[in-house]
Write a protein that holds these residues in place. Structure first.
Motif, PDB file in Angstrom:
ATOM      1  N   ILE A 127       0.384  -1.335   0.417  1.00  0.00           N
ATOM      2  CA  ILE A 127       0.434   0.186  -0.228  1.00  0.00           C
ATOM      3  C   ILE A 127       0.674   0.981   0.099  1.00  0.00           C
ATOM      4  O   ILE A 127       2.309   1.404   0.953  1.00  0.00           O
ATOM      5  CB  ILE A 127      -0.630  -0.429   1.552  1.00  0.00           C
ATOM      6  CG1 ILE A 127      -1.913  -1.016   1.585  1.00  0.00           C
ATOM      7  CG2 ILE A 127      -1.608   0.759   1.380  1.00  0.00           C
ATOM      8  CD1 ILE A 127      -2.168  -1.457   2.583  1.00  0.00           C
ATOM      9  N   ALA A 128      -0.071   2.446  -1.127  1.00  0.00           N
ATOM     10  CA  ALA A 128       1.069   3.412  -0.749  1.00  0.00           C
ATOM     11  C   ALA A 128       0.138   5.161  -0.315  1.00  0.00           C
ATOM     12  O   ALA A 128      -0.638   4.325  -0.527  1.00  0.00           O
ATOM     13  CB  ALA A 128       1.874   4.151  -1.526  1.00  0.00           C
ATOM     14  N   LEU A 129       0.731   5.516   0.488  1.00  0.00           N
ATOM     15  CA  LEU A 129       0.086   6.886   1.318  1.00  0.00           C
ATOM     16  C   LEU A 129       0.966   7.700   0.536  1.00  0.00           C
ATOM     17  O   LEU A 129       1.872   8.342   1.072  1.00  0.00           O
ATOM     18  CB  LEU A 129      -0.249   6.481   2.294  1.00  0.00           C
ATOM     19  CG  LEU A 129      -1.005   7.648   3.541  1.00  0.00           C
ATOM     20  CD1 LEU A 129      -2.166   7.769   2.507  1.00  0.00           C
ATOM     21  CD2 LEU A 129      -1.308   7.818   4.981  1.00  0.00           C
ATOM     22  N   TRP A 130      -0.214   8.845  -0.158  1.00  0.00           N
ATOM     23  CA  TRP A 130       0.445  10.776  -0.696  1.00  0.00           C
ATOM     24  C   TRP A 130      -0.130  11.169   0.361  1.00  0.00           C
ATOM     25  O   TRP A 130      -1.228  11.852   0.026  1.00  0.00           O
ATOM     26  CB  TRP A 130      -0.085  10.141  -1.979  1.00  0.00           C
ATOM     27  CG  TRP A 130       0.509  10.945  -2.870  1.00  0.00           C
ATOM     28  CD1 TRP A 130       0.192  12.622  -2.520  1.00  0.00           C
ATOM     29  CD2 TRP A 130       1.711  11.260  -3.302  1.00  0.00           C
ATOM     30  NE1 TRP A 130       0.541  13.207  -4.003  1.00  0.00           N
ATOM     31  CE2 TRP A 130       1.421  13.027  -3.739  1.00  0.00           C
ATOM     32  CE3 TRP A 130       2.843  10.749  -3.267  1.00  0.00           C
ATOM     33  CZ2 TRP A 130       2.899  13.352  -4.896  1.00  0.00           C
ATOM     34  CZ3 TRP A 130       4.579  11.118  -4.261  1.00  0.00           C
ATOM     35  CH2 TRP A 130       3.828  12.419  -4.890  1.00  0.00           C
ATOM     36  N   ASN A 131       0.427  11.907   0.849  1.00  0.00           N
ATOM     37  CA  ASN A 131      -0.002  13.222   0.945  1.00  0.00           C
ATOM     38  C   ASN A 131       1.663  14.174   1.402  1.00  0.00           C
ATOM     39  O   ASN A 131       2.488  14.392   2.524  1.00  0.00           O
ATOM     40  CB  ASN A 131      -0.020  13.127   2.837  1.00  0.00           C
ATOM     41  CG  ASN A 131      -0.573  14.085   3.026  1.00  0.00           C
ATOM     42  OD1 ASN A 131      -0.996  15.424   2.982  1.00  0.00           O
ATOM     43  ND2 ASN A 131      -1.615  14.641   3.912  1.00  0.00           N
ATOM     44  N   THR A 132       1.645  14.958   0.396  1.00  0.00           N
ATOM     45  CA  THR A 132       3.021  15.559  -0.038  1.00  0.00           C
ATOM     46  C   THR A 132       2.544  17.029   0.430  1.00  0.00           C
ATOM     47  O   THR A 132       3.395  17.813  -0.419  1.00  0.00           O
ATOM     48  CB  THR A 132       3.394  15.783  -1.119  1.00  0.00           C
ATOM     49  OG1 THR A 132       2.949  15.994  -2.240  1.00  0.00           O
ATOM     50  CG2 THR A 132       3.785  13.854  -1.778  1.00  0.00           C
ATOM     51  N   ALA A 133       1.965  17.220   0.875  1.00  0.00           N
ATOM     52  CA  ALA A 133       1.465  18.663   2.218  1.00  0.00           C
ATOM     53  C   ALA A 133       2.470  19.386   2.714  1.00  0.00           C
ATOM     54  O   ALA A 133       3.280  18.690   3.054  1.00  0.00           O
ATOM     55  CB  ALA A 133       0.283  18.829   2.182  1.00  0.00           C
ATOM     56  N   PHE A 134       1.965  20.355   3.873  1.00  0.00           N
ATOM     57  CA  PHE A 134       2.640  20.708   4.837  1.00  0.00           C
ATOM     58  C   PHE A 134       3.094  19.598   5.542  1.00  0.00           C
ATOM     59  O   PHE A 134       2.174  18.511   5.989  1.00  0.00           O
ATOM     60  CB  PHE A 134       1.997  22.139   5.326  1.00  0.00           C
ATOM     61  CG  PHE A 134       2.461  22.868   3.798  1.00  0.00           C
ATOM     62  CD1 PHE A 134       3.679  24.116   3.882  1.00  0.00           C
ATOM     63  CD2 PHE A 134       1.199  23.292   3.163  1.00  0.00           C
ATOM     64  CE1 PHE A 134       3.575  24.663   2.410  1.00  0.00           C
ATOM     65  CE2 PHE A 134       0.519  24.007   2.144  1.00  0.00           C
ATOM     66  CZ  PHE A 134       1.926  24.898   2.161  1.00  0.00           C
ATOM     67  N   LEU A 135       3.793  20.242   6.874  1.00  0.00           N
ATOM     68  CA  LEU A 135       4.043  19.196   7.976  1.00  0.00           C
ATOM     69  C   LEU A 135       2.552  19.160   8.673  1.00  0.00           C
ATOM     70  O   LEU A 135       3.118  17.372   8.861  1.00  0.00           O
ATOM     71  CB  LEU A 135       5.609  19.940   8.870  1.00  0.00           C
ATOM     72  CG  LEU A 135       5.427  19.652  10.983  1.00  0.00           C
ATOM     73  CD1 LEU A 135       6.040  17.796  10.446  1.00  0.00           C
ATOM     74  CD2 LEU A 135       6.577  20.625  10.824  1.00  0.00           C
ATOM     75  N   GLY A 136       1.688  19.984   9.370  1.00  0.00           N
ATOM     76  CA  GLY A 136       0.751  19.231   9.363  1.00  0.00           C
ATOM     77  C   GLY A 136       0.563  18.962   9.516  1.00  0.00           C
ATOM     78  O   GLY A 136      -0.684  18.079   9.898  1.00  0.00           O
ATOM     79  N   ASP A 137      -0.518  18.439   7.574  1.00  0.00           N
ATOM     80  CA  ASP A 137      -0.719  17.692   7.462  1.00  0.00           C
ATOM     81  C   ASP A 137      -0.514  16.242   7.343  1.00  0.00           C
ATOM     82  O   ASP A 137      -1.252  15.300   7.144  1.00  0.00           O
ATOM     83  CB  ASP A 137      -0.733  18.586   5.749  1.00  0.00           C
ATOM     84  CG  ASP A 137      -1.500  19.832   4.967  1.00  0.00           C
ATOM     85  OD1 ASP A 137      -2.878  20.467   4.845  1.00  0.00           O
ATOM     86  OD2 ASP A 137      -0.899  20.584   5.389  1.00  0.00           O
ATOM     87  N   ALA A 138       0.709  16.342   6.957  1.00  0.00           N
ATOM     88  CA  ALA A 138       1.195  14.792   7.084  1.00  0.00           C
ATOM     89  C   ALA A 138       0.937  14.271   8.619  1.00  0.00           C
ATOM     90  O   ALA A 138       0.491  12.994   8.994  1.00  0.00           O
ATOM     91  CB  ALA A 138       3.127  15.338   6.946  1.00  0.00           C
ATOM     92  N   VAL A 139       1.319  15.205   9.469  1.00  0.00           N
ATOM     93  CA  VAL A 139       1.410  15.057  11.208  1.00  0.00           C
ATOM     94  C   VAL A 139      -0.481  14.519  11.018  1.00  0.00           C
ATOM     95  O   VAL A 139      -0.152  13.694  11.903  1.00  0.00           O
ATOM     96  CB  VAL A 139       1.752  15.901  12.021  1.00  0.00           C
ATOM     97  CG1 VAL A 139       1.457  15.348  13.483  1.00  0.00           C
ATOM     98  CG2 VAL A 139       2.738  16.447  12.214  1.00  0.00           C
ATOM     99  N   LEU A 140      -1.094  15.247  10.370  1.00  0.00           N
ATOM    100  CA  LEU A 140      -3.052  14.641  10.697  1.00  0.00           C
ATOM    101  C   LEU A 140      -3.008  13.250   9.923  1.00  0.00           C
ATOM    102  O   LEU A 140      -4.238  12.997   9.924  1.00  0.00           O
ATOM    103  CB  LEU A 140      -3.586  15.828   9.858  1.00  0.00           C
ATOM    104  CG  LEU A 140      -3.402  17.155  11.128  1.00  0.00           C
ATOM    105  CD1 LEU A 140      -3.943  18.355  10.508  1.00  0.00           C
ATOM    106  CD2 LEU A 140      -3.748  16.897  12.279  1.00  0.00           C
ATOM    107  N   THR A 141      -1.722  13.070   9.436  1.00  0.00           N
ATOM    108  CA  THR A 141      -2.520  11.383   8.253  1.00  0.00           C
ATOM    109  C   THR A 141      -2.200  10.110   8.964  1.00  0.00           C
ATOM    110  O   THR A 141      -2.631   9.363   9.207  1.00  0.00           O
ATOM    111  CB  THR A 141      -1.665  11.729   7.337  1.00  0.00           C
ATOM    112  OG1 THR A 141      -1.259  13.622   6.532  1.00  0.00           O
ATOM    113  CG2 THR A 141      -1.905  10.556   5.889  1.00  0.00           C
TER     114      THR A 141
END
Length: 343
Positions: free
Chosen positions: A3-17
């Protein structure tokens, strides 16, 4: 299963993932889960036990443009992912998902073109849900029970350096101050931070001053603007001295964290650290407020709020009252309460 999970937005967005990561790991315990993030964030998630790999995408650097996106998409195709989940709604992210050749691809239903690039789409419900719940919607086509609580696991060397830092201060509670933000209108006036710093020092608090890349001059201006006689002995200037995992580990040991609406703010509350956050251009309904009972948001009610999703470069009204009307006295009162002290 891969499985690949893609979230290349900002730091906070990655943490919220993180809750979505936990949900996928719980639903597919034997799967190999890979996380694609903005380049520079890889180290923050390197010790996350659910992840088999963390990969950076330099979308503002060497992988910028369609050529870089295509190269990454084809490299992903060689990994033979069974499932690709994109937590980013941009066209570039949709193209990379399609170029990955994963047989199942899940993304948001808007913009409309996404329904061509993904095999399954979900409504992001932007105005109805917080960001964590919006991200968890991506697990709905898989029939998984959501895990809403985030859990950040940091590398041992970062935790050891932070532990040494706090031990050297005799275990006294430390107030963390982070005056910077990627978006200028999210920055509380530096002189206000200086005033809080003075009040904290005069109340006997220890303080750690943080700054991300490019924010060092701003943070040191805050320190220079403080007049307390105690600042030389009770302020630790950590600006530019920490890696991202080390920053997270130091934040995790604080008695309270004072900042604006920023990525590091999410590193605080996600570790159970009391947060006092000052919000101006952005509001709760956008879905990015710090969560938990130990988080306090200071804001003023103005008809011009919010002025954009992230906060513009300049105040559209020219007065920046959304930040200037939140007083240093109000911020210090919140900080003192969070740390169990009398303001």
């Amino acid at each position: 299963m891969k499985i690949a999970l893609w979230n290349t937005a900002f730091l906070g967005d990655a943490v919220l993932t993180l809750p979505l990561i936990h949900t996928l790991a719980q639903g597919f315990p034997q799967a190999e889960l890979h996380f694609y993030v903005r380049a520079g964030l890889e180290g923050l998630f390197a010790a996350q036990p659910e992840l088999a790999g963390v990969h950076g995408f330099a979308k503002r650097g060497g992988q910028a443009g369609l050529a870089g996106a295509y190269a990454l998409g084809r490299a992903a195709a060689r990994e033979r992912f069974d499932l690709w989940i994109s937590a980013h709604s941009s066209l570039r992210s949709a193209l990379i998902a399609r170029w990955s050749s994963a047989p199942r691809r899940i993304g948001y239903s808007r913009p409309l073109a996404n329904q061509y690039f993904y095999t399954h789409t979900v409504d992001r419900a932007f105005r109805r849900l917080d960001e964590i719940e919006r991200l968890l919607r991506l697990a709905e086509p898989l029939g998984l029970a959501p895990v809403a609580e985030p859990r950040l696991v940091l590398p041992a060397p970062a935790l050891e350096r932070a532990a040494a830092f706090f031990a050297a201060r005799g275990g006294e509670p430390v107030l963390g101050i982070h005056p910077g933000s990627t978006w200028p209108t999210k920055q509380w006036p530096p002189e206000y931070f200086s005033r809080v710093l003075d009040m904290a020092l005069d109340a006997g608090m220890r303080v750690a001053l943080f700054a991300g890349p490019g924010e060092e001059a701003l943070a040191r201006g805050v320190l220079a603007g403080a007049t307390s006689a105690h600042k030389a002995e009770r302020v630790a200037d950590l600006c530019g001295a920490l890696s991202l995992p080390e920053l997270a580990a130091h934040i995790g040991g604080l008695g309270c964290y004072l900042s604006g609406d920023s990525g590091p703010m999410h590193l605080a509350w996600v570790q159970g650290v009391p947060v006092t956050a000052i919000f101006g251009p952005t509001v709760r309904r956008l879905g990015f407020f710090p969560r938990g009972e130990r988080s306090t948001v200071l804001e003023v009610d103005l008809p011009c709020r919010p002025c954009s999703l992230h906060g513009p470069r300049q105040c559209p009204q020219g007065h920046h009252r959304c930040m200037r009307d939140v007083t240093p006295e109000a911020a210090f009162a919140s900080v003192a309460a969070q740390m169990g002290m009398t303001p």
